[in-house]
Motif scaffolding. Structure first.
Motif, PDB file in Angstrom:
ATOM      1  N   GLY A 126      52.983  44.641  34.397  1.00  0.00           N
ATOM      2  CA  GLY A 126      51.865  43.869  34.922  1.00  0.00           C
ATOM      3  C   GLY A 126      52.310  42.628  35.683  1.00  0.00           C
ATOM      4  N   TRP A 127      53.604  42.543  35.996  1.00  0.00           N
ATOM      5  CA  TRP A 127      54.132  41.431  36.786  1.00  0.00           C
ATOM      6  C   TRP A 127      54.213  41.831  38.257  1.00  0.00           C
ATOM      7  CZ3 TRP A 127      57.642  37.139  34.950  1.00  0.00           C
ATOM      8  CH2 TRP A 127      57.449  36.862  33.589  1.00  0.00           C
ATOM      9  N   LEU A 182      48.458  36.353  37.912  1.00  0.00           N
ATOM     10  CA  LEU A 182      49.391  37.217  37.184  1.00  0.00           C
ATOM     11  C   LEU A 182      50.794  36.628  37.313  1.00  0.00           C
ATOM     12  CD1 LEU A 182      48.277  40.761  38.422  1.00  0.00           C
ATOM     13  CD2 LEU A 182      47.855  39.771  36.162  1.00  0.00           C
ATOM     14  N   PHE A 224      40.369  43.993  29.113  1.00  0.00           N
ATOM     15  CA  PHE A 224      41.409  43.045  29.523  1.00  0.00           C
ATOM     16  C   PHE A 224      42.420  43.725  30.439  1.00  0.00           C
ATOM     17  CE2 PHE A 224      45.793  41.755  28.166  1.00  0.00           C
ATOM     18  CZ  PHE A 224      45.864  40.602  28.930  1.00  0.00           C
ATOM     19  N   LYS A 225      42.849  44.927  30.098  1.00  0.00           N
ATOM     20  CA  LYS A 225      43.819  45.653  30.923  1.00  0.00           C
ATOM     21  C   LYS A 225      43.221  46.038  32.279  1.00  0.00           C
ATOM     22  CE  LYS A 225      47.368  46.203  29.857  1.00  0.00           C
ATOM     23  NZ  LYS A 225      48.521  45.266  29.907  1.00  0.00           N
ATOM     24  N   GLN A 227      41.002  44.304  33.895  1.00  0.00           N
ATOM     25  CA  GLN A 227      41.025  43.081  34.693  1.00  0.00           C
ATOM     26  C   GLN A 227      42.412  42.830  35.282  1.00  0.00           C
ATOM     27  OE1 GLN A 227      39.653  40.250  31.796  1.00  0.00           O
ATOM     28  NE2 GLN A 227      37.491  40.505  32.349  1.00  0.00           N
ATOM     29  N   GLN A 228      43.438  43.098  34.496  1.00  0.00           N
ATOM     30  CA  GLN A 228      44.811  42.984  34.995  1.00  0.00           C
ATOM     31  C   GLN A 228      45.050  43.932  36.167  1.00  0.00           C
ATOM     32  OE1 GLN A 228      47.205  43.497  31.287  1.00  0.00           O
ATOM     33  NE2 GLN A 228      48.499  41.931  32.208  1.00  0.00           N
ATOM     34  N   SER A 229      44.585  45.163  36.013  1.00  0.00           N
ATOM     35  CA  SER A 229      44.768  46.172  37.040  1.00  0.00           C
ATOM     36  C   SER A 229      44.055  45.779  38.330  1.00  0.00           C
ATOM     37  CB  SER A 229      44.245  47.520  36.532  1.00  0.00           C
ATOM     38  OG  SER A 229      44.416  48.524  37.509  1.00  0.00           O
ATOM     39  N   ALA A 260      43.343  42.726  39.287  1.00  0.00           N
ATOM     40  CA  ALA A 260      44.066  41.584  39.851  1.00  0.00           C
ATOM     41  C   ALA A 260      45.312  42.046  40.587  1.00  0.00           C
ATOM     42  CB  ALA A 260      44.436  40.601  38.743  1.00  0.00           C
ATOM     43  N   MET A 261      46.007  43.037  40.050  1.00  0.00           N
ATOM     44  CA  MET A 261      47.196  43.572  40.708  1.00  0.00           C
ATOM     45  C   MET A 261      46.828  44.205  42.046  1.00  0.00           C
ATOM     46  SD  MET A 261      50.476  43.851  40.530  1.00  0.00           S
ATOM     47  CE  MET A 261      51.027  43.660  38.822  1.00  0.00           C
TER      48      MET A 261
END
Length: 247
Positions: A4-5, A34, A94-95, A97-99, A101-102
């Motif tokens: 996720g970086w 991120l 939550f995951k 949202q990470q996806s 954002a990526m």
């Protein structure tokens, strides 16, 4: 690769240096938020002797700016928590949202890179294409080995062989549409990885590139080759050998 970086890759010491300032701006952008890593070849790049243009501290501070968090632990009127355990009922949200954002990060990388170019005169894209427009075969490769491969491209061009190179700068998020557009006209591509996924199928960059090309109606042949593990030298002769094989 799947932490996720955001990941920026560097061919030269100059690019590694510049990527540090880009990484901070990209990571702190309100549409992203991120963590970001700047990747380069240890010893090969980190201990290299190369010319480099250093930016003034004041210029860097102006470009990076001051981070202004939307939520802060010091806002006692609006208490929040960070780092708490996420239970199964909310973890997938939550995951997701990470996806998201990526996915948004790609356009932010382009935007920030253009701003950096206007200020410092060195503009970076999602990838570096070298003598690729009229090429029939190409190598896709990361980091400092791209510089070595460019020497091989020039040598083979003098022999009349239409070869080129694509060096991804952004690996996460992976700019699959843009890379497919840049490679789609080729007849064959060799993707060189300095790591093996131990999946008995090919390296990680190979898998990403091959997947990016899959939806094209007419696509090049793609082969995977592993090189330089443990810091073993990758020389011009090795690049020439890879080009000859893909040709």
């Amino acid at each position: 690769r799947d932490s996720g970086w955001i990941q920026l890759y560097s061919e030269t010491v100059q690019e590694a240096y510049d990527n540090l300032f880009l990484a901070v701006r990209i990571a702190e952008h309100e549409k992203v938020l991120l963590p970001a890593m700047v990747c380069m070849d240890g010893f090969i790049t980190s201990h290299a002797i190369e010319n480099i243009n250093l930016n003034g501290d004041a210029e860097v501070r102006e470009f990076v700016g001051e981070y202004k968090p939307v939520h802060t632990l010091l806002d006692t009127d609006n208490p929040i928590t960070y780092g708490a355990m996420t239970l199964p009922d909310t973890y997938i949200t939550f995951k997701h949202q990470q996806s998201q954002a990526m996915a948004r990060a790609k356009d932010v990388v382009v935007e920030i890179s253009k701003e950096f170019g206007k200020k410092f005169g060195r503009e970076y894209g999602l990838f570096d294409a070298y003598r690729l427009e009229d090429a029939e075969a190409a190598i896709v490769i990361l980091n400092s080995a791209a510089g070595t491969s460019k020497v091989a491209v020039d040598a083979l061009r003098k022999q009349g062989k239409k070869v080129g190179l694509l060096r991804p700068r952004l690996f996460r998020p992976f700019p699959f549409e843009e890379i497919a557009g840049a490679l789609g006209h080729l007849k064959a591509v060799a993707v060189l990885d300095r790591v093996d996924s131990m999946n008995a199928f090919g390296g990680p960059l190979f898998n990403e590139v091959r997947s990016a090309l899959y939806d094209l109606e007419k696509r090049p042949k793609v082969m995977s080759r592993i090189y330089g593990l443990g810091g073993r030298d990758y020389k011009v002769a090795d690049a020439v050998g890879a080009f000859e094989e893909v040709l």
